[in-house]
Design an enzyme around this catalytic site. Structure first.
Site, PDB file in Angstrom:
ATOM      1  N   THR A 338       0.744  -0.895   0.000  1.00 44.67           N
ATOM      2  CA  THR A 338       0.000   0.000   0.000  1.00 44.67           C
ATOM      3  C   THR A 338       1.111   1.336   0.000  1.00 44.67           C
ATOM      4  O   THR A 338       1.655   2.064  -0.129  1.00 44.67           O
ATOM      5  CB  THR A 338      -1.166   0.368   1.004  1.00 44.67           C
ATOM      6  OG1 THR A 338      -1.327  -0.320   1.827  1.00 44.67           O
ATOM      7  CG2 THR A 338      -1.224   1.608   1.436  1.00 44.67           C
ATOM      8  N   THR A 339       1.197   3.644   0.016  1.00 45.92           N
ATOM      9  CA  THR A 339       2.542   4.227  -0.004  1.00 45.92           C
ATOM     10  C   THR A 339       2.980   4.493   1.427  1.00 45.92           C
ATOM     11  O   THR A 339       2.144   4.708   2.315  1.00 45.92           O
ATOM     12  CB  THR A 339       2.648   5.538  -0.834  1.00 45.92           C
ATOM     13  OG1 THR A 339       4.020   5.854  -1.055  1.00 45.92           O
ATOM     14  CG2 THR A 339       1.947   6.726  -0.202  1.00 45.92           C
ATOM     15  N   SER A 356      -3.244   4.865   2.412  1.00 44.07           N
ATOM     16  CA  SER A 356      -3.699   4.145   1.228  1.00 44.07           C
ATOM     17  C   SER A 356      -5.062   4.642   0.786  1.00 44.07           C
ATOM     18  O   SER A 356      -5.846   5.139   1.598  1.00 44.07           O
ATOM     19  CB  SER A 356      -3.789   2.647   1.537  1.00 44.07           C
ATOM     20  OG  SER A 356      -4.316   1.938   0.432  1.00 44.07           O
ATOM     21  N   GLY A 417       3.893  -0.252   1.734  1.00 35.68           N
ATOM     22  CA  GLY A 417       2.624  -0.462   1.066  1.00 35.68           C
ATOM     23  C   GLY A 417       2.589  -1.901   0.597  1.00 35.68           C
ATOM     24  O   GLY A 417       3.566  -2.642   0.753  1.00 35.68           O
ATOM     25  N   GLY A 418       1.456  -2.319   0.006  1.00 36.08           N
ATOM     26  CA  GLY A 418       1.457  -3.652  -0.580  1.00 36.08           C
ATOM     27  C   GLY A 418       0.325  -4.564  -0.170  1.00 36.08           C
ATOM     28  O   GLY A 418       0.489  -5.779  -0.175  1.00 36.08           O
TER      29      GLY A 418
END
Length: 517
Positions: A338, A339, A356, A417-418
């Site tokens: 996700t 930044t 996010s 993020g992610g």
């Protein structure tokens, strides 16, 4: 004139990091830098984050106080019948994996990002808010150059970016996605930021912008006036983790990422990890097993109890951990393994902030340049199933802004993020730092793995020939990626080194940038 502050910042875009750098040059502190950078990211990383999303900021102040600002999204107060809701699936291609998300006005949860950043500034900022918001206004009004990574995110999210006319105005030109080297503009958003600087944050929650949003949400959405008026930032006590003699601070429940990282580290701590060669068969087997055991524990002992008051003690109890630890030892014994923005300053202030917009709902508030989140349409945030959320509750997130303290002082600031890979990305980076004694750059940019739902995703590494002999959890399918990918998160970190110098590293998977100033 304020004296320039010595500090470091790591972020997902050069302009994001530069906004924080400007605050240091003006004498601001780490919190000014983090807020300015996040506001800037709403412009230059707008496909990843948004003022209408949600996030968390983990703060450690120079007087050694730690606090977590929770401004993540909240579920609406009222539900409607599913037939009334604008809610539909889209498939996004990450290059090596297809992931399904849901968008539309019915995927929008109550946004918290703007209120969160404004409250952090009021509590911890040093410079005037009108100064902190200026870089974002400048980028939005005068444009920013589309980077290769911007373009990658445009391509992945193209089905969403094309789903509404207002969104197309932001990301397309002549019916084509903006290309590398072209300039992107968010002039409407520049006007919004200027209004917020003058009138305050309530313009978004109760002013004309709110009225337009609520009018549009009557058709296909959940949000009502009371949702926006009653939204509040929650100040929480960070979750403390002890690992290898270090104290880690991260996001507590009801968010899930921090406690799942804690659980996984408690499993890893029973193993002498540094006796393995990094990336070896045994190391990869260890990581896959720990991830699988953590996922099993989450399904059985966490998801249904996330809002209980004693969830931390219950989930991390010796009894709960013992079964997983014993299972891990059984597996090991068979082998013969996700930044985001991170900021720190010379005075010991540290900020780890993750924000996010999900993938975005496709709905853009007219004439604002602001796309609303799709948090009600992310499977990992709705583990009990879509439309089964409790009303008026903070959504449980995987975001895990993290601080690593040594002797009570912040040494390392991390986050990622992610989506549902956040917790495994941070688990591996923390282990790389504290078990393998890697440099910050090495720890972040080494190949990673991710095990979930019997799929073991593996980034490319030198020992590829060994993967055939991996002893993985039953029925696991191994997926080999051809290159490092944003699928595996984007960890950005800063660090105070032993010689008291600073370092900052952005994850190459997401074109991250580190600046020391």
């Amino acid at each position: 004139m304020n004296r320039k502050t010595h500090g470091a910042i790591a972020a997902g875009h050069p302009k994001t990091a530069q906004a924080g750098q400007i605050m240091f040059e003006l004498g601001g502190n780490a919190f000014d830098g983090a807020i300015a950078a996040m506001l800037a990211s709403f412009v230059v990383e707008s496909t990843l984050t948004s003022p209408a999303g949600g996030g968390f900021l983990l703060a450690h102040t120079q007087d050694k106080k730690s606090m977590l600002f929770d401004f993540f999204c909240q579920t609406p107060r009222l539900k409607k019948s599913i037939e009334e809701i604008d809610f539909y699936p889209v498939s996004l291609n990450f290059g090596g994996a297809i992931q399904m998300f849901h968008i539309g006005r019915g995927s929008v949860a109550i946004p918290g990002s703007l209120m969160g950043l404004f409250e952090v500034h009021q509590k911890l900022g040093k410079l005037p808010f009108s100064v902190v918001i200026e870089p974002a206004i400048n980028y939005a009004r005068h444009g920013y150059e589309i980077t290769p990574y911007n373009r990658v995110t445009f391509e992945i999210l193209e089905p969403i970016l094309r789903a509404s006319h207002e969104s197309q105005k932001l990301y397309l030109s002549n019916d084509k996605l903006l290309s590398i080297g072209e300039r992107g503009y968010l002039k409407d958003f520049a006007n919004v930021l200027e209004e917020l600087a003058k009138k305050g944050i309530q313009e978004f929650y109760q002013g004309d912008i709110a009225q337009q949003m609520l009018q549009d949400m009557k058709e296909g959405g959940y949000l009502i006036k009371e949702d926006l008026v009653n939204y509040r930032v929650i100040k929480r006590k960070p979750l403390k983790i002890n690992y290898r003699g270090y104290e880690l601070l991260t996001n507590p429940p009801p968010s899930s990422g921090g406690i799942l990282i804690n659980y996984a580290l408690k499993l890893l701590e029973t193993v002498d990890v540094n006796c393995f060669n990094f990336g070896s068969n045994k190391h990869l087997q260890l990581l896959a097993t720990v991830m699988a055991l953590t996922n099993d524990a989450r399904k059985i002992n966490y998801d249904n109890y996330v809002y209980e008051e004693n969830i931390i003690e219950q989930f991390l109890s010796h009894k709960n951990l013992l079964d997983s630890q014993n299972n891990l030892q059984k597996v090991i014994n068979k082998w013969g393994s996700t930044t985001h923005i991170s900021v720190i300053d010379e005075d010991g202030n540290a900020a780890s902030v993750t924000n996010s917009n999900g993938e975005g709902s496709s709905y853009v508030i007219p004439n604002t340049g602001i796309m609303l989140n799709n948090m009600l349409g992310e499977a990992d945030l709705n583990p009990l199933g879509f439309h089964r959320w409790r009303c008026d509750c903070r959504i449980s997130s995987m975001m895990s802004p993290t601080l690593i303290l040594k002797d009570g002082k912040p040494e390392i600031v991390l986050g990622s993020g992610g989506s549902n890979r956040i917790r495994t990305a941070l688990l591996q980076v923390i282990s790389n730092l504290l078990d393998f004694d890697f440099s910050l750059e090495e720890a972040i940019n080494q190949p990673r793995v991710h095990w979930e739902n019997n799929l073991f995703n593996v980034e490319p590494r030198e020992q590829l020939e060994t993967l055939e002999n991996l002893k993985l959890p039953p029925e696991t399918e191994t997926i080999l990626w051809q290159e490092l990918s944003m699928f595996f998160g984007g960890v950005h970190g800063v660090r105070f080194k032993d010689d008291h110098s600073l370092e900052a590293t952005g994850d190459i998977r997401r074109a991250g940038v580190g600046i020391v100033c």
